[in-house]
Write a protein that holds these residues in place. Structure first.
Motif, PDB file in Angstrom:
ATOM      1  N   ALA A   1       0.794  -1.293  -0.062  1.00 23.26           N
ATOM      2  CA  ALA A   1       0.114   0.037   0.008  1.00 23.26           C
ATOM      3  C   ALA A   1       0.929   1.120  -0.131  1.00 23.26           C
ATOM      4  CB  ALA A   1      -0.782  -0.104   1.131  1.00 23.26           C
ATOM      5  N   ARG A   2       0.816   2.046  -1.048  1.00 22.65           N
ATOM      6  CA  ARG A   2       1.937   3.202  -1.235  1.00 22.65           C
ATOM      7  C   ARG A   2       1.051   4.439  -0.957  1.00 22.65           C
ATOM      8  NH1 ARG A   2       6.267   1.594  -5.841  1.00 22.65           N
ATOM      9  NH2 ARG A   2       6.883  -0.533  -5.150  1.00 22.65           N
ATOM     10  N   VAL A   3      -0.125   4.409  -1.397  1.00 24.46           N
ATOM     11  CA  VAL A   3      -0.870   5.699  -1.091  1.00 24.46           C
ATOM     12  C   VAL A   3      -2.453   5.201  -0.925  1.00 24.46           C
ATOM     13  CG1 VAL A   3      -1.320   5.856  -3.547  1.00 24.46           C
ATOM     14  CG2 VAL A   3      -1.720   7.874  -2.383  1.00 24.46           C
ATOM     15  N   VAL A   4      -3.231   6.231  -0.099  1.00 26.09           N
ATOM     16  CA  VAL A   4      -4.214   6.037   0.357  1.00 26.09           C
ATOM     17  C   VAL A   4      -5.537   6.824  -0.414  1.00 26.09           C
ATOM     18  CG1 VAL A   4      -6.201   5.929   2.233  1.00 26.09           C
ATOM     19  CG2 VAL A   4      -3.749   5.128   2.536  1.00 26.09           C
ATOM     20  N   VAL A   5      -6.706   6.339  -0.746  1.00 26.87           N
ATOM     21  CA  VAL A   5      -7.694   7.386  -1.306  1.00 26.87           C
ATOM     22  C   VAL A   5      -8.950   7.038  -0.240  1.00 26.87           C
ATOM     23  CG1 VAL A   5      -9.301   7.725  -2.982  1.00 26.87           C
ATOM     24  CG2 VAL A   5      -7.243   7.145  -3.704  1.00 26.87           C
ATOM     25  N   LEU A   6      -9.098   8.203   0.478  1.00 31.05           N
ATOM     26  CA  LEU A   6     -10.455   8.152   1.245  1.00 31.05           C
ATOM     27  C   LEU A   6     -11.453   8.776   0.735  1.00 31.05           C
ATOM     28  CD1 LEU A   6     -10.960   7.848   4.466  1.00 31.05           C
ATOM     29  CD2 LEU A   6     -10.007   9.833   5.030  1.00 31.05           C
ATOM     30  N   SER A   7     -12.582   8.045   0.999  1.00 25.94           N
ATOM     31  CA  SER A   7     -13.846   8.555   0.350  1.00 25.94           C
ATOM     32  C   SER A   7     -15.116   8.085   1.126  1.00 25.94           C
ATOM     33  CB  SER A   7     -14.120   8.077  -1.130  1.00 25.94           C
ATOM     34  OG  SER A   7     -13.940   6.544  -1.111  1.00 25.94           O
TER      35      SER A   7
ATOM     36  N   ILE B   1      -5.271  10.805   0.211  1.00 28.08           N
ATOM     37  CA  ILE B   1      -5.902  12.002  -0.735  1.00 28.08           C
ATOM     38  C   ILE B   1      -7.346  11.690  -0.287  1.00 28.08           C
ATOM     39  CG2 ILE B   1      -6.302  12.411  -3.100  1.00 28.08           C
ATOM     40  CD1 ILE B   1      -3.998  10.879  -3.960  1.00 28.08           C
ATOM     41  N   ALA B   2      -7.993  12.904  -0.037  1.00 28.92           N
ATOM     42  CA  ALA B   2      -9.491  12.850   0.443  1.00 28.92           C
ATOM     43  C   ALA B   2     -10.278  13.044  -0.892  1.00 28.92           C
ATOM     44  CB  ALA B   2      -9.796  13.729   1.327  1.00 28.92           C
ATOM     45  N   ALA B   3     -11.212  12.287  -1.433  1.00 34.78           N
ATOM     46  CA  ALA B   3     -12.088  12.504  -2.464  1.00 34.78           C
ATOM     47  C   ALA B   3     -13.503  12.727  -1.763  1.00 34.78           C
ATOM     48  CB  ALA B   3     -12.116  11.419  -3.382  1.00 34.78           C
TER      49      ALA B   3
END
Length: 270
Positions: free
Chosen positions: A50-56, A111-113
Motif C-alpha cells: 500500500a503506497r498511497v491511500v484514497v479516502l472517500s 488523498i480525500a475525495a
C-alpha cells in the motif's frame, strides 16, 4: 482482508481505497468508525504494498460528521461530580483525536475525495489528509458552532495551515456552508470536478502516479513536510540531512537514475 462495520477497504494496484461505508446514515461517524480507522491506518502503515491511500465516502455524501447518537450516549454517562465528568470527557476527546492523528501520522500520502456533505467531524478528518479534491456540489461546514461547542478533533489546529487563520476563523465562528468552488478558491481543496465520476477518475490517476514513485522518497518527503509544520527552517534542514544520510543509500536512487538515463519508466520495490 479484515471486514469492517463502518468502512469498506480494498487494496488494488498499490492504492489502498478506504471508504466510509454507512451511506444510509450519511456516513455519520459512529463508535465503530473511531476504533476502526485507527486499525485501518495501522494496516496501511505496515503494508508495504500500500503506497498511497484514497479516502472517500460511499453514497451521495462524504460524511455528515460525528453520529449524534454517540454524543447522546456520552451525555448519559455523566454523573454529579464535575471533576470526574471533566476527566471522563477529556479522555474520550483524546481518544477521538487519536483516530484522526492516525491519518495525519500515516507514512503514506492520504488523498480525500469528497462529494456531497462534509460536515463537522468530517472537516477534522479531511484536514488530517495530505490533499483534498471534491465535486462542485460538495458542501463543507464547521458545524460544531451550531451545536454549541468548539470543534475539538483537529479542525482548529490543522485548518489554519491549510486555508489561513482569518478564513478558518470566519468558517469556525459562523458555521456557514462552503461549496466546492469556494473550497478551491480558499485552498481547502486542490481541485474541483463536475461530478463523482470525474472526481473518482482524477483521484485514481493521481494516486497511481504517486504509487509509481519511490516509496522511500515519498515517505521521506511526507515526513519532512510534517516535521516542518512545527519546526524552524534550520531544524528542518538538520533533520533532512540526517534522514538522507541513510536514505540516499537506497537502491531506489540507482533505479531512478538508470530509468532516467534510458528513458524508461522505473519500477521500484515495495
Amino acid at each position: 482482508m479484515t471486514q469492517y462495520q463502518a468502512f469498506r477497504v480494498e487494496l488494488k494496484d498499490r492504492v489502498a481505497h478506504v471508504a466510509i461505508h454507512r451511506p444510509e446514515k450519511i456516513n455519520a461517524m459512529n463508535a465503530a468508525f473511531w476504533d476502526e480507522i485507527v486499525d485501518i491506518f495501522r494496516w496501511v502503515d505496515e503494508t508495504d504494498e500500500a503506497r498511497v491511500v484514497v479516502l472517500s465516502g460511499d453514497g451521495q455524501h462524504f460524511s455528515a460528521g460525528i453520529d449524534l447518537q454517540l454524543l447522546a450516549q456520552a451525555a448519559t454517562q455523566l454523573g454529579d461530580d464535575v471533576g470526574r465528568n471533566a476527566d471522563r470527557l477529556r479522555r474520550q476527546i483524546l481518544k477521538l483525536q487519536a483516530s484522526f492523528n492516525a491519518v495525519d501520522e500515516c507514512c503514506k500520502p492520504v488523498i480525500a475525495a469528497i462529494q456531497g456533505y462534509c460536515l463537522g467531524g468530517a472537516i477534522d478528518l479531511i484536514a488530517a489528509c495530505d490533499m483534498r479534491y471534491c465535486t462542485l456540489d460538495a458542501q463543507f461546514s464547521i458545524k460544531e458552532i451550531d451545536m454549541g461547542m468548539a470543534a475539538d478533533v483537529g479542525t482548529l489546529q490543522r485548518l489554519p495551515r491549510i486555508i489561513g487563520d482569518g478564513m478558518m476563523r470566519e468558517l469556525a465562528y459562523t458555521g456557514r456552508m462552503v461549496d466546492g468552488r469556494e473550497a478551491q478558491a480558499i485552498g481547502l481543496v486542490n481541485r474541483t470536478y463536475a461530478d463523482r465520476g470525474e472526481l473518482t477518475d482524477a483521484v485514481q490517476a493521481l494516486a497511481s502516479e504517486i504509487a509509481a514513485k519511490s516509496p522511500i522518497a515519498i515517505r521521506g518527503t511526507k515526513q519532512m513536510i510534517r516535521y516542518m509544520r512545527d519546526h524552524r527552517v534550520d531544524d528542518g534542514l538538520e533533520y533532512i540531512a540526517t534522514w538522507n544520510a541513510a536514505m540516499l543509500q537506497s537502491a531506489d536512487l540507482k533505479v531512478a537514475m538508470a530509468a532516467h538515463m534510458s528513458k524508461q519508466k522505473p519500477d521500484f520495490a515495495d
